[in-house]
Design a protein around this motif. Structure first.
Motif, PDB file in Angstrom:
ATOM      1  N   SER C  89       0.834  -1.218   0.000  1.00  0.00           N
ATOM      2  CA  SER C  89       0.000   0.000   0.000  1.00  0.00           C
ATOM      3  C   SER C  89       0.853   1.246   0.000  1.00  0.00           C
ATOM      4  O   SER C  89       0.451   2.248  -0.584  1.00  0.00           O
ATOM      5  CB  SER C  89      -0.971   0.104   1.178  1.00  0.00           C
ATOM      6  N   ILE C  90       2.004   1.197   0.691  1.00  0.00           N
ATOM      7  CA  ILE C  90       2.852   2.394   0.688  1.00  0.00           C
ATOM      8  C   ILE C  90       3.272   2.733  -0.751  1.00  0.00           C
ATOM      9  O   ILE C  90       3.112   3.865  -1.213  1.00  0.00           O
ATOM     10  CB  ILE C  90       4.087   2.187   1.592  1.00  0.00           C
ATOM     11  N   LEU C  91       3.746   1.734  -1.480  1.00  0.00           N
ATOM     12  CA  LEU C  91       4.213   2.001  -2.851  1.00  0.00           C
ATOM     13  C   LEU C  91       3.051   2.370  -3.766  1.00  0.00           C
ATOM     14  O   LEU C  91       3.158   3.256  -4.609  1.00  0.00           O
ATOM     15  CB  LEU C  91       4.962   0.790  -3.397  1.00  0.00           C
ATOM     16  N   PHE C  92       1.931   1.682  -3.573  1.00  0.00           N
ATOM     17  CA  PHE C  92       0.743   1.987  -4.382  1.00  0.00           C
ATOM     18  C   PHE C  92       0.279   3.406  -4.089  1.00  0.00           C
ATOM     19  O   PHE C  92      -0.063   4.163  -5.003  1.00  0.00           O
ATOM     20  CB  PHE C  92      -0.342   0.962  -4.051  1.00  0.00           C
ATOM     21  N   GLY C  93       0.306   3.766  -2.795  1.00  0.00           N
ATOM     22  CA  GLY C  93      -0.100   5.107  -2.397  1.00  0.00           C
ATOM     23  C   GLY C  93       0.746   6.183  -3.041  1.00  0.00           C
ATOM     24  O   GLY C  93       0.235   7.240  -3.426  1.00  0.00           O
ATOM     25  N   LEU C  94       2.039   5.909  -3.205  1.00  0.00           N
ATOM     26  CA  LEU C  94       2.918   6.889  -3.838  1.00  0.00           C
ATOM     27  C   LEU C  94       2.457   7.222  -5.243  1.00  0.00           C
ATOM     28  O   LEU C  94       2.562   8.362  -5.692  1.00  0.00           O
ATOM     29  CB  LEU C  94       4.346   6.345  -3.895  1.00  0.00           C
ATOM     30  N   THR C  95       1.932   6.245  -5.954  1.00  0.00           N
ATOM     31  CA  THR C  95       1.535   6.511  -7.334  1.00  0.00           C
ATOM     32  C   THR C  95       0.135   7.049  -7.456  1.00  0.00           C
ATOM     33  O   THR C  95      -0.161   7.747  -8.404  1.00  0.00           O
ATOM     34  CB  THR C  95       1.535   5.220  -8.153  1.00  0.00           C
ATOM     35  N   TRP C  96      -0.752   6.679  -6.531  1.00  0.00           N
ATOM     36  CA  TRP C  96      -2.143   6.890  -6.860  1.00  0.00           C
ATOM     37  C   TRP C  96      -2.924   7.658  -5.811  1.00  0.00           C
ATOM     38  O   TRP C  96      -3.530   8.678  -6.109  1.00  0.00           O
ATOM     39  CB  TRP C  96      -2.821   5.537  -7.122  1.00  0.00           C
ATOM     40  N   ALA C  97      -2.921   7.125  -4.584  1.00  0.00           N
ATOM     41  CA  ALA C  97      -3.760   7.740  -3.553  1.00  0.00           C
ATOM     42  C   ALA C  97      -2.887   7.921  -2.330  1.00  0.00           C
ATOM     43  O   ALA C  97      -2.547   6.961  -1.671  1.00  0.00           O
ATOM     44  CB  ALA C  97      -4.947   6.827  -3.237  1.00  0.00           C
ATOM     45  N   TYR C  98      -2.512   9.178  -2.048  1.00  0.00           N
ATOM     46  CA  TYR C  98      -1.448   9.407  -1.082  1.00  0.00           C
ATOM     47  C   TYR C  98      -1.809   8.922   0.320  1.00  0.00           C
ATOM     48  O   TYR C  98      -0.945   8.502   1.068  1.00  0.00           O
ATOM     49  CB  TYR C  98      -1.066  10.897  -1.058  1.00  0.00           C
ATOM     50  N   PHE C  99      -3.120   8.942   0.655  1.00  0.00           N
ATOM     51  CA  PHE C  99      -3.498   8.522   2.019  1.00  0.00           C
ATOM     52  C   PHE C  99      -3.099   7.073   2.281  1.00  0.00           C
ATOM     53  O   PHE C  99      -2.864   6.669   3.410  1.00  0.00           O
ATOM     54  CB  PHE C  99      -5.003   8.713   2.240  1.00  0.00           C
ATOM     55  N   LEU C 100      -2.963   6.289   1.224  1.00  0.00           N
ATOM     56  CA  LEU C 100      -2.578   4.893   1.406  1.00  0.00           C
ATOM     57  C   LEU C 100      -1.159   4.762   1.974  1.00  0.00           C
ATOM     58  O   LEU C 100      -0.826   3.754   2.578  1.00  0.00           O
ATOM     59  CB  LEU C 100      -2.676   4.132   0.084  1.00  0.00           C
ATOM     60  N   VAL C 101      -0.351   5.799   1.786  1.00  0.00           N
ATOM     61  CA  VAL C 101       0.998   5.768   2.360  1.00  0.00           C
ATOM     62  C   VAL C 101       0.884   5.754   3.883  1.00  0.00           C
ATOM     63  O   VAL C 101       1.543   4.967   4.560  1.00  0.00           O
ATOM     64  CB  VAL C 101       1.816   6.979   1.884  1.00  0.00           C
ATOM     65  N   TYR C 102      -0.002   6.628   4.415  1.00  0.00           N
ATOM     66  CA  TYR C 102      -0.182   6.661   5.872  1.00  0.00           C
ATOM     67  C   TYR C 102      -0.806   5.367   6.360  1.00  0.00           C
ATOM     68  O   TYR C 102      -0.400   4.793   7.367  1.00  0.00           O
ATOM     69  CB  TYR C 102      -1.055   7.856   6.264  1.00  0.00           C
ATOM     70  N   PHE C 103      -1.824   4.923   5.602  1.00  0.00           N
ATOM     71  CA  PHE C 103      -2.494   3.673   5.972  1.00  0.00           C
ATOM     72  C   PHE C 103      -1.470   2.541   6.014  1.00  0.00           C
ATOM     73  O   PHE C 103      -1.395   1.784   6.992  1.00  0.00           O
ATOM     74  CB  PHE C 103      -3.589   3.375   4.945  1.00  0.00           C
ATOM     75  N   GLY C 104      -0.632   2.451   4.985  1.00  0.00           N
ATOM     76  CA  GLY C 104       0.366   1.387   4.924  1.00  0.00           C
ATOM     77  C   GLY C 104       1.383   1.517   6.044  1.00  0.00           C
ATOM     78  O   GLY C 104       1.766   0.520   6.653  1.00  0.00           O
ATOM     79  N   GLY C 105       1.782   2.755   6.357  1.00  0.00           N
ATOM     80  CA  GLY C 105       2.737   2.970   7.440  1.00  0.00           C
ATOM     81  C   GLY C 105       2.179   2.467   8.761  1.00  0.00           C
ATOM     82  O   GLY C 105       2.857   1.733   9.502  1.00  0.00           O
ATOM     83  N   GLY C 106       0.925   2.832   9.031  1.00  0.00           N
ATOM     84  CA  GLY C 106       0.285   2.368  10.269  1.00  0.00           C
ATOM     85  C   GLY C 106       0.207   0.854  10.310  1.00  0.00           C
ATOM     86  O   GLY C 106       0.544   0.208  11.312  1.00  0.00           O
ATOM     87  N   LEU C 107      -0.219   0.294   9.195  1.00  0.00           N
ATOM     88  CA  LEU C 107      -0.370  -1.161   9.108  1.00  0.00           C
ATOM     89  C   LEU C 107       0.973  -1.848   9.327  1.00  0.00           C
ATOM     90  O   LEU C 107       1.055  -2.900   9.979  1.00  0.00           O
ATOM     91  CB  LEU C 107      -0.918  -1.508   7.727  1.00  0.00           C
ATOM     92  N   LEU C 108       2.030  -1.245   8.802  1.00  0.00           N
ATOM     93  CA  LEU C 108       3.362  -1.848   8.928  1.00  0.00           C
ATOM     94  C   LEU C 108       3.778  -1.904  10.401  1.00  0.00           C
ATOM     95  O   LEU C 108       4.252  -2.934  10.889  1.00  0.00           O
ATOM     96  CB  LEU C 108       4.378  -1.037   8.124  1.00  0.00           C
ATOM     97  N   ILE C 109       3.508  -0.793  11.137  1.00  0.00           N
ATOM     98  CA  ILE C 109       3.871  -0.773  12.553  1.00  0.00           C
ATOM     99  C   ILE C 109       3.069  -1.841  13.305  1.00  0.00           C
ATOM    100  O   ILE C 109       3.621  -2.634  14.078  1.00  0.00           O
ATOM    101  CB  ILE C 109       3.605   0.630  13.135  1.00  0.00           C
ATOM    102  N   LEU C 110       1.762  -1.890  13.013  1.00  0.00           N
ATOM    103  CA  LEU C 110       0.902  -2.894  13.640  1.00  0.00           C
ATOM    104  C   LEU C 110       1.413  -4.306  13.386  1.00  0.00           C
ATOM    105  O   LEU C 110       1.531  -5.127  14.294  1.00  0.00           O
ATOM    106  CB  LEU C 110      -0.509  -2.784  13.057  1.00  0.00           C
ATOM    107  N   SER C 111       1.752  -4.568  12.112  1.00  0.00           N
ATOM    108  CA  SER C 111       2.123  -5.940  11.752  1.00  0.00           C
ATOM    109  C   SER C 111       3.463  -6.308  12.375  1.00  0.00           C
ATOM    110  O   SER C 111       3.661  -7.454  12.766  1.00  0.00           O
ATOM    111  CB  SER C 111       2.162  -6.105  10.239  1.00  0.00           C
ATOM    112  N   LEU C 112       4.362  -5.322  12.498  1.00  0.00           N
ATOM    113  CA  LEU C 112       5.649  -5.637  13.122  1.00  0.00           C
ATOM    114  C   LEU C 112       5.461  -5.946  14.608  1.00  0.00           C
ATOM    115  O   LEU C 112       6.095  -6.853  15.152  1.00  0.00           O
ATOM    116  CB  LEU C 112       6.645  -4.493  12.912  1.00  0.00           C
TER     117      LEU C 112
END
Lengths: 562, 223, 144
Positions: C89-112
């Motif tokens: 989602s972070i990489l996808f967010g970079l190209t298309w929908a920027y909010f996905l970068v934040y969503f992916g960042g949060g998800l990454l912290i959660l998953s770690l």
């Protein structure tokens, strides 16, 4: 290699969708990846059919030029990043731990994450179809400056770039895990020189993945920066640098797409000839040399750029004759003296070797710069790499499927439908790709949405389009075979083919941790064949023995058998 | 060598044919040999009881000898290739050209400029003018591009070379006979790549001079 | 484990020879650089194998594991799947929908975080098993 404790179950083990999606069982991940790649294969095949329809006759305009450019870009990208390479990796994930007698793959969570990263990359790449400007459309190697934002604007190409980064990242991680599995998790007794032939081919592929795929990720990251407005690849040297970086990945990957299927076909031939693979030590040495050479041939894609030293790359490319010749020698020597059963898997394995030969020999042809100055970017190239990748790898893939399907599902595929599948695919493949050599030599360039109506061009192209239809029919036959064989199961048992390697010494499908009984002693690269031969000797069965005293022709290897 | 080129100039078509005539028969021979050996082995050793399968599994000396044969083949093929490549790339570049043509690729058009005559010709998506050349003379094509990579391919000459923005590269080619030959862009260059085509009209030197004069008289070649 | 690093080193040597040929013949910095990267990665992988287990460089077949040693094998890992989706989602967010970068960042912290819990649970389970099963370790000496 080590004992396995009861699993730490984080969630009650569900056979639900979530359970299948988050399972760390290497067999489940391998199967998921294989199925996902198969879906991408069908998608890429539909793109090919659309292209062939467009090219059936001159001036057809079945699709627009823009759509045609998207189709060939996405067909190539899908087949390479999302079907053949990942399918080779899926075979590794499923089979390598079994073949080396391990209870699991190394770093299963990493493999699971890598599968999802790869799959996300594949989906993101295909999402380009939904954007206004369309999907990626600057060819699967996306040369700069064509692929920069001035020449190919739009989100579709961005999504393609990001998709390739993610897919390549996933594949790199899997390559590393396969390497670690082979290095660290071999069962007691399995020295490096007792690993099965297929495992060796996966080992050299993993070496190439780890050594070359990161360079693609770098190239794609730089391309992405370039598309965002950074000036990375400037002028002539920038264009050449991009090509060097891309092909440093782009040539090794074609061998990553070849070696595992070579290994699969070799296993199938040895098992169906009831004879161990000939010349193991020479095979191993030639695989290592093959893989090292194939890392050093990449700029033969750049003979016409004037930016590389053509002689070095002509030298390394032509030198591939030596290891490739050794594989063929081993294949024929394995057949001689065997007791050959022409099961469907065997037909595909023989088809793999004999059809790949056309691709290989034409590869030596275009390794000569003088010949490549004409052949480069023509349909001769298209014919050449489809003979290696389709007539080669895909035939090897089907050989592997017919061979290992019973291990994975517990049921055999139908032989009758299998033979029909083989014959259709054989006819379709040659109808489609053989005429391309002639068209290329007459001067038809690749990647053109339309071609002039020179005499004969329409006829040959029509023949190719008809051939593509026959291939589609063959693939449909295969799918029918799978459905029929799973509906009305012909139970296979543990070892339906008298296999040689450890995956046949466990149930079908194997249990969660692969082996519940003690492993047979690992005395060579064909431990189960050793067992059968020793049993036959004990029973005093009449065995054909080669007269003693002939150089190098010995009986079964039994060094330090327990 | 210089096969078929009466003038002694490097003839790319003849060089290609020379290498082709050595490579392709060897390839066909190897293909036939392996197919026959494989099919014979399958036919002879088909359907014997598994216990009868032989147990021998290696013969390092035989395989080593075979590998040496392959090495010798590689050396021979490379010798053929390197001598021909030397002529196409190096000897041809040393020839004194009878004509220089600046070839500029752009999306999706060829621009042929004759600096000695002040003639400009264009061919591609917008219209078609022939690239006109004299036979029997070395012609130096100076290749460049203004936007993306294109490739200058004349199948009749069995030769192509890339046009890469930021560089000017020379290809020296000779047309040994008169006629009209197809040419096209071989490197994918975007939307109308398939329309980036041209025809080459090879004239005798006398005809060429007449043509060039008439073009000059017509004022820079807006034919 | 035993001998696991040998094919890597053998291959790295072959590659180094071809790299040397490329260096002499072409002298092209980017080509030698790419080659050098590949050789380096393989040598580092081999070094890592040897560092974690000295037997990796010795010839011969792997030995059976020491008795009583166990290995925790997780059945499921949602953390791994979530981490993968977060990266995508972070990489996808970079190209298309920027909010996905934040969503992916949060998800990454959660998953770690979730991954740390999974690893901890696995270790606890392995230690529990080892402390319990020393007497009947013979059962497991051959492995799975």
């Amino acid at each position: 290699m080590s004992a396995t404790a009861p699993a730490v179950t984080t969630v009650s083990r569900a056979s639900s969708v979530f359970g299948a999606a988050a399972s760390t069982d290497h067999k489940r991940i391998g199967l998921n990846m294989g199925l996902a790649s198969l879906v991408f294969f069908l998608g890429g095949g539909v793109m090919a059919l659309l292209m062939r329809t467009q090219l059936a006759q001159p001036h057809m305009q079945f699709v627009s030029d823009a759509t045609y450019n998207e189709l060939f870009t996405m067909h190539g990208s899908t087949m390479i990043f999302l079907f053949v390479t990942p399918m080779a990796m899926a075979l590794a994930i499923y089979l390598v731990p079994l073949q080396i007698g391990a209870s699991s793959i190394a770093a299963p969570r990493m493999v699971l994450a890598a599968f999802w990263i790869w799959l996300s990359g594949g989906i993101i790449m295909q999402l380009g179809w939904l954007t206004q400007e369309g999907a990626g459309r600057s060819g699967w190697f996306a040369y700069v400056p064509l692929s920069n934002s001035a020449n190919t604007p739009g989100v579709g190409q961005d999504l393609w770039t990001v998709g390739v980064i993610l897919a390549a990242a996933g594949l790199t991680i899997i390559g590393g895990c396969v390497l670690a599995t082979i290095a660290r998790r071999r069962a007691p007794g399995m020295s490096v020189m007792r690993m099965p032939v297929f495992t060796w081919t996966q080992l050299v592929s993993a070496l190439m993945v780890v050594g070359s795929f990161p360079v693609l990720i770098l190239a794609m990251a730089l391309l992405y920066a370039e598309r965002l407005g950074a000036h990375v690849f400037i002028g002539y040297s920038g264009a050449i640098d991009y090509q060097d970086l891309f092909w440093f990945f782009g040539h090794p990957v074609v061998y990553v797409m070849f070696f595992p299927f070579l290994g699969a076909a070799a296993e199938v031939i040895a098992v169906n000839a009831h004879k161990r693979w000939f010349g193991y030590a020479a095979f191993v040495a030639s695989m290592l040399a093959f893989a090292a050479l194939s890392m050093s041939v990449w700029s033969h894609h750049m003979f016409t750029t004037g930016g590389v030293t053509n002689q070095y790359f002509a030298f390394t490319s032509t030198a591939l004759v030596v290891p490739a010749g050794v594989e063929y020698f081993d294949m024929i020597a394995t057949l001689i003296g065997g007791s050959i059963l022409l099961r469907t898997s065997m037909l595909f394995a023989l088809g793999f070797f004999l059809q790949f030969l056309i691709g290989g020999l034409s590869g030596i042809f275009i390794a000569s710069p003088v010949l490549d100055y004409h052949a480069e970017d023509s349909y001769m190239i298209v014919a050449h790499f489809h003979y290696t990748l389709f007539a080669g790898s895909v035939f090897g893939f089907f050989a592997g499927i017919y061979h290992w399907f019973p291990k994975v599902t517990g049921a055999r595929l139908r032989e009758g439908l299998g033979r029909l599948h083989f014959v259709l695919l054989l006819i379709g493949t040659n109808m489609t790709f053989l005429p391309m050599f002639f068209l290329g030599n007459y001067g038809m360039p690749r990647r053109i949405a339309d071609y002039p109506s020179h005499p004969g061009w329409g006829t040959l192209n029509l023949l190719e389009t008809a051939g593509a239809g026959v291939i589609a029919l063959a693939v449909a036959t295969f799918l029918v075979n799978v459905v029929v064989s799973l509906r009305h199961r012909d139970a296979a048992g543990e070892d339906p083919w008298l296999g040689h390697t450890l995956e046949w010494a466990t149930s079908s499908p194997p249990p969660r941790h692969n082996f519940e009984r003690a492993l047979p002693p690992i005395t060579s690269y064909a431990p189960l064949l050793d067992l059968r031969q020793r049993a036959a000797d004990r029973n005093g069965a009449a065995m054909t023995r080669v007269p003693a005293g002939r150089a190098g022709l010995g009986p079964t290897p039994q060094e330090d058998a327990p | 060598m210089g096969l078929g080129a009466p003038t002694g100039l490097v003839d790319t078509r003849a060089e290609y044919q020379h290498v082709f005539d050595i490579y392709v028969p060897i390839a066909i021979g190897v293909f036939a040999l392996i197919v026959i050996a494989t099919l014979l082995a399958v036919l002879v050793y088909r359907r014997r009881p598994p216990e009868r399968a032989a147990r021998w599994y290696e013969h390092d000396r035989l395989e080593g000898g075979y590998a040496l044969l392959l090495v010798a083949t590689v050396a021979f093929l490379l010798y053929i290739t390197f001598t021909a490549e030397h002529r196409v790339d190096t000897v041809a570049a040393r020839e004194r050209p009878g004509l220089v043509v600046n070839v500029t690729g752009s999306k999706w058009e060829w621009h042929f400029n004759y600096p000695a005559y002040g003639i400009d010709l264009y061919s591609g998506a917008v219209g078609r003018q022939d690239l006109v050349v004299p036979t029997g003379e070395a012609i130096r094509f100076r290749l460049t591009s203004v936007d993306v990579i294109h490739a200058f391919w004349i199948p009749q000459l069995r030769y192509k070379h890339d046009l890469i923005p930021g560089s000017v590269q020379d290809s020296t080619l000779t047309f040994s006979r008169r006629g009209v030959f197809a040419g096209q862009c071989a490197e994918f260059c975007g939307l109308l790549h398939s329309d980036m085509i041209f025809d080459v009209r090879a004239l005798s030197p006398a005809e060429f001079t007449t043509w060039a004069r008439s073009q000059q008289a017509a004022g820079g070649g807006a034919a | 484990m035993r001998g696991g690093a040998i094919p890597l080193l053998a291959w790295a040597c072959l590659l180094a020879v071809l790299m040397a040929g490329n260096w002499v013949w072409t002298g092209d910095a980017i080509q030698v650089g790419a080659f050098g990267f590949a050789v380096l990665v393989i040598v580092l992988a081999a070094a890592w194998l040897v560092a974690t287990h000295r037997g990796a460089i010795r010839r011969g077949p792997p030995e059976p594991p020491p008795p009583g040693r166990a290995e925790a094998a997780p059945d499921l890992s949602f953390a791994a799947v979530l981490a993968a989706i977060a990266v995508a989602s972070i990489l996808f967010g970079l190209t298309w929908a920027y909010f996905l970068v934040y969503f992916g960042g949060g998800l990454l912290i959660l998953s770690l975080g979730r991954l740390a819990l999974e690893v901890q649970a696995a270790r606890a389970s392995r230690e529990l098993h080892e402390s319990r099963s020393l007497p009947d370790s013979a059962e497991q000496e051959r492995g799975p």
